[in-house]
Design a protein around this motif. Structure first.
Motif, PDB file in Angstrom:
ATOM      1  N   ASP A  85      -2.339   8.589   4.572  1.00 12.10           N
ATOM      2  CA  ASP A  85      -1.766   7.286   4.906  1.00 12.10           C
ATOM      3  C   ASP A  85      -2.802   6.188   5.091  1.00 12.10           C
ATOM      4  N   LYS A  86      -3.779   6.402   5.923  1.00 13.49           N
ATOM      5  CA  LYS A  86      -4.788   5.374   6.208  1.00 13.49           C
ATOM      6  C   LYS A  86      -5.870   5.294   5.130  1.00 13.49           C
ATOM      7  N   SER A  87      -5.950   6.305   4.272  1.00 15.84           N
ATOM      8  CA  SER A  87      -6.964   6.313   3.216  1.00 15.84           C
ATOM      9  C   SER A  87      -6.470   5.704   1.919  1.00 15.84           C
ATOM     10  N   LEU A  88      -5.159   5.598   1.756  1.00 14.97           N
ATOM     11  CA  LEU A  88      -4.598   5.030   0.531  1.00 14.97           C
ATOM     12  C   LEU A  88      -4.713   3.510   0.567  1.00 14.97           C
ATOM     13  N   PRO A  89      -4.778   2.874  -0.601  1.00 11.58           N
ATOM     14  CA  PRO A  89      -4.788   1.401  -0.623  1.00 11.58           C
ATOM     15  C   PRO A  89      -3.527   0.844   0.042  1.00 11.58           C
ATOM     16  N   GLN A  90      -3.661  -0.295   0.662  1.00 13.09           N
ATOM     17  CA  GLN A  90      -2.530  -0.888   1.380  1.00 13.09           C
ATOM     18  C   GLN A  90      -1.581  -1.645   0.449  1.00 13.09           C
ATOM     19  N   GLU A  91      -2.118  -2.209  -0.640  1.00  3.47           N
ATOM     20  CA  GLU A  91      -1.286  -2.958  -1.586  1.00  3.47           C
ATOM     21  C   GLU A  91      -0.375  -1.970  -2.320  1.00  3.47           C
ATOM     22  N   ALA A  92       0.927  -2.314  -2.449  1.00  4.42           N
ATOM     23  CA  ALA A  92       1.927  -1.372  -2.968  1.00  4.42           C
ATOM     24  C   ALA A  92       1.588  -0.857  -4.364  1.00  4.42           C
ATOM     25  N   GLY A  93       1.188  -1.735  -5.277  1.00  2.00           N
ATOM     26  CA  GLY A  93       0.877  -1.291  -6.635  1.00  2.00           C
ATOM     27  C   GLY A  93      -0.315  -0.353  -6.675  1.00  2.00           C
ATOM     28  N   ALA A  94      -1.355  -0.724  -5.969  1.00  3.49           N
ATOM     29  CA  ALA A  94      -2.556   0.129  -5.925  1.00  3.49           C
ATOM     30  C   ALA A  94      -2.238   1.454  -5.244  1.00  3.49           C
ATOM     31  N   ARG A  95      -1.369   1.419  -4.236  1.00  4.50           N
ATOM     32  CA  ARG A  95      -0.966   2.642  -3.532  1.00  4.50           C
ATOM     33  C   ARG A  95      -0.216   3.577  -4.484  1.00  4.50           C
ATOM     34  N   GLN A  96       0.691   3.015  -5.266  1.00  2.00           N
ATOM     35  CA  GLN A  96       1.448   3.826  -6.229  1.00  2.00           C
ATOM     36  C   GLN A  96       0.518   4.431  -7.283  1.00  2.00           C
TER      37      GLN A  96
END
Length: 170
Positions: A55-66
């Motif tokens: 959770d905290k290591s993934l990018p925060q922006e939705a597209g980058a997270r996906q």
């Protein structure tokens, strides 16, 4: 009870159990497909585990997270295909059970489907597995956690997000 009655009752019980077992196996979706890649059910489980443990290591922006989660699933696929056939079979069974509603409730204690559960609920379910008194639940947690985090942190593309410059050149 007479012996014939007991035998008839035993045969009837065996028939009912065979039908129930066949119906249950027909309802379960395999966790891996025939080629050893994650099935849709397996992808749902690992995507949810990735959202929870990273959770905290993934990018925060939705597209980058996906995109990061899609890359994670691709790397999990590559990792799983490198496993021995017996390990693939065991992982497929675990993912199959976890993807079913009864298995998800019993093994993970998660009420919602993996893809729809909020991150906090996923984290609570995984924490329950990790701290469970049952070795089976602990082992399931360890497998899911280690595969997801190993596949994510092994990718050099994730290192800049974490502030890790990479290994030193020797």
């Amino acid at each position: 009870m007479q012996r014939r009655t007991l035998l008839a009752l035993s045969l009837a019980s065996a028939g009912v159990l065979a039908l129930a077992g066949g119906a249950a196996s027909g309802l379960l979706q395999p966790g891996l497909d025939a080629g050893g890649r994650l099935s849709a059910a397996g992808r749902d489980v690992f995507s949810a585990v990735g959202r929870a443990v990273l959770d905290k290591s993934l990018p925060q922006e939705a597209g980058a997270r996906q995109r990061a989660l899609a890359g994670l699933l691709d790397r999990v696929d590559a990792l799983v295909q490198a496993l021995a056939p017996h390990a693939q079979a065991e992982l497929s069974q675990l993912l199959s059970v976890l993807a079913s509603a009864p298995g998800r409730h019993a093994l993970a204690g998660l009420g919602q489907p993996w893809a729809q559960a909020p991150v906090a609920d996923l984290q609570q379910a995984l924490q329950g597995m990790r701290l469970s008194a049952l070795a089976l639940r602990q082992q399931a947690y360890a497998a899911l956690h280690d595969i997801a985090t190993g596949a994510y942190f092994a990718d050099p593309a994730t290192w800049p997000l974490l502030g890790y410059p990479g290994p030193l050149d020797l």
